[in-house]
Design an enzyme around this catalytic site. Sequence first.
Site, PDB file in Angstrom:
ATOM      1  N   CYS A 181      -2.651  -2.979  -3.465  1.00  0.00           N
ATOM      2  CA  CYS A 181      -3.910  -2.797  -2.742  1.00  0.00           C
ATOM      3  C   CYS A 181      -4.969  -2.249  -3.696  1.00  0.00           C
ATOM      4  O   CYS A 181      -4.727  -1.287  -4.428  1.00  0.00           O
ATOM      5  CB  CYS A 181      -3.696  -1.828  -1.583  1.00  0.00           C
ATOM      6  SG  CYS A 181      -5.201  -1.384  -0.685  1.00  0.00           S
ATOM      7  N   CYS A 184       0.829  -1.201   0.000  1.00  0.00           N
ATOM      8  CA  CYS A 184       0.000   0.000   0.000  1.00  0.00           C
ATOM      9  C   CYS A 184       0.868   1.257   0.000  1.00  0.00           C
ATOM     10  O   CYS A 184       2.075   1.203   0.233  1.00  0.00           O
ATOM     11  CB  CYS A 184      -0.896   0.045   1.247  1.00  0.00           C
ATOM     12  SG  CYS A 184      -1.953  -1.392   1.492  1.00  0.00           S
ATOM     13  N   CYS A 243      -2.897   4.891   2.894  1.00  0.00           N
ATOM     14  CA  CYS A 243      -3.988   3.942   2.674  1.00  0.00           C
ATOM     15  C   CYS A 243      -5.012   4.042   3.803  1.00  0.00           C
ATOM     16  O   CYS A 243      -4.663   4.019   4.990  1.00  0.00           O
ATOM     17  CB  CYS A 243      -3.447   2.523   2.594  1.00  0.00           C
ATOM     18  SG  CYS A 243      -4.730   1.272   2.272  1.00  0.00           S
ATOM     19  N   CYS A 254      -6.223   1.598  -2.138  1.00  0.00           N
ATOM     20  CA  CYS A 254      -5.438   2.834  -2.226  1.00  0.00           C
ATOM     21  C   CYS A 254      -4.672   2.972  -3.534  1.00  0.00           C
ATOM     22  O   CYS A 254      -4.099   4.030  -3.801  1.00  0.00           O
ATOM     23  CB  CYS A 254      -4.474   2.946  -1.048  1.00  0.00           C
ATOM     24  SG  CYS A 254      -3.081   1.783  -1.085  1.00  0.00           S
TER      25      CYS A 254
END
Length: 580
Positions: free
Chosen positions: A64, A33, A37, A67
């Site tokens: 991810c 991430c 995030c 994000c």
Amino acid sequence: MRDDEARYEAVTSRDARFDGEFFFAVVTTGIYCRPSCPAVTPKRVNVRFFPSAAAAQAAGFRACRRCRPDAVPGSAEWNVRADLVGRAVRLIGDGVVDREGVGGLARRLGYSPRQVQRQLTAELGAGPVALARARRAHTARVLLQTTALPVTELAFAAGFASIRQFNDTIREIYAGTPSELRAAAGNGGAVARRTTAAVPGAGAGRPGDGFADRSAGGSADRSAPAGIPLRLAYRGPYAAAEIFDFLQLRAVPGVEEIRGTRGERTYRRTLRLTHGSGIAEVDEPAGPRRRRRPPAGLVCPAARGTDGGWLECRLRLTDLRDLSTAVQRLRRLFDLDADPYAVAERLGADPLLGPLVAERPGLRSPGAADPEELAVRTVLGGPPEHAAALVRKYGKPLDAADGGLTHLFPAPGNLTGAEVAEPVRTLCTALADGTVTLDAGADRGATERALAALPGVGPRAAAYLRMRALGDPDVGTTPGSDQEQGAMAGPAAWRPWGAYALHHLWRAGLLPAGEMSIPNGTPRPNGTPVPNGTPRPDEGPGAGESSGTGKPSGPGEMPRAEEPSGAAEPPTYAPAGRAG
């Protein structure tokens, strides 16, 4: 930020300042991430940190879906650094590995492929192939979620060598098939039917996903834009009005145009690219967006209350293989990978610059969409109409005019004939034969010296091109007196953000047009008088940044020292209709 505990603190506070500076991965979920995030913060014991998205991918982590860490702004560190790694990262971002391979990258850098591999892996956790692969994967996701291209065509447009390689990469990085990524874009069908100019049937991603959602809203002239819709992310505050003012005064008719009124403008220009050409449109943000307020104590005063945003963009390309290169050039033009927090921290401590930084947080240092074009315009000098005449005579016409856009700016090889006036011909000969190179990985010091040695260019023009064409933020900060260091001397305390200091001084009218360093006697907060020839704070410099004579230059680029432009032009950042 080098300490893992400090990185984890940034993750805990979801500090968007560090998006793109590093990435974190969670071993229990297998995802990586960006620091901001919004997901629940994982336990420290389960977190690993990586200097690049490619390093996280190489370690087996997938991006991810919440994000979208692959869509963050790039690290400003690579703009600052002039070493092998910094130059290599900039060249990879410009698509050199995809076009020329690792061998071509190494030749441009002047090192062996083994040395390039070793140094990139040591600092970024991934070699040039892995970094280029991450870039291709992001391009593929953009195309999947913004166009209706068949997957087979899309894979090659993104730079993959085979369909199998494309499918395997998408599954590995995004934990899904290409069809699943396209379906996850949401309402793609409605928007796809509206983006038909360069790519029939382009779609749009979800808000916050790095893509523009234009299914509703917007002004009349923006309600049905054509092309691939994108969101060009930036960190921290962004002085959009100032950068659009800057570009508007320098727009070359036929190649560039500005539509709309101040606060709602669209910058449009043609692009000469590797595989074809393109038209780019970038919107000025209409107003402040609602953003989370960063935690107290973690942001500089000049940037408090902001955590980044994006510029809406559309790209129409004759060849989709140029997508990532076009995006990277626009990011450099609008200085979207800058770190305004670091700039404000350093310049805000200066007695002269501190109030200016506080007054205009997020003031950027514009780069160039085409460095060779900028070099020609700079040496040519005068108002934009001078460059427009060159475009009409030597530029390649578009197949069909698009509003005020009619031509591509001529390539240097087209400006080497005997009928081309000096010093433009000498400059273009040097660019065409490789004597001077203005690509993203050029050695900035050597290039500046080579430019300064060309007849009709000189040190000020060379420094200006180093700042804009080569994207160097550390310009005008060489310590020493003017006698010791020449015209480029400047306070070492500004380093490495001298270019931003110059823009603040130009914007405030505290530095004469054409000066690439702060002169002795520039007014300080204690009321020291302004020296002769320096404009008062309420006057502002000429629209061009540099002039060998100290006179205001035209709103094109910088006139050569021997031939200053004739009439004084509007101030450097003056809005349209309010010049003077």
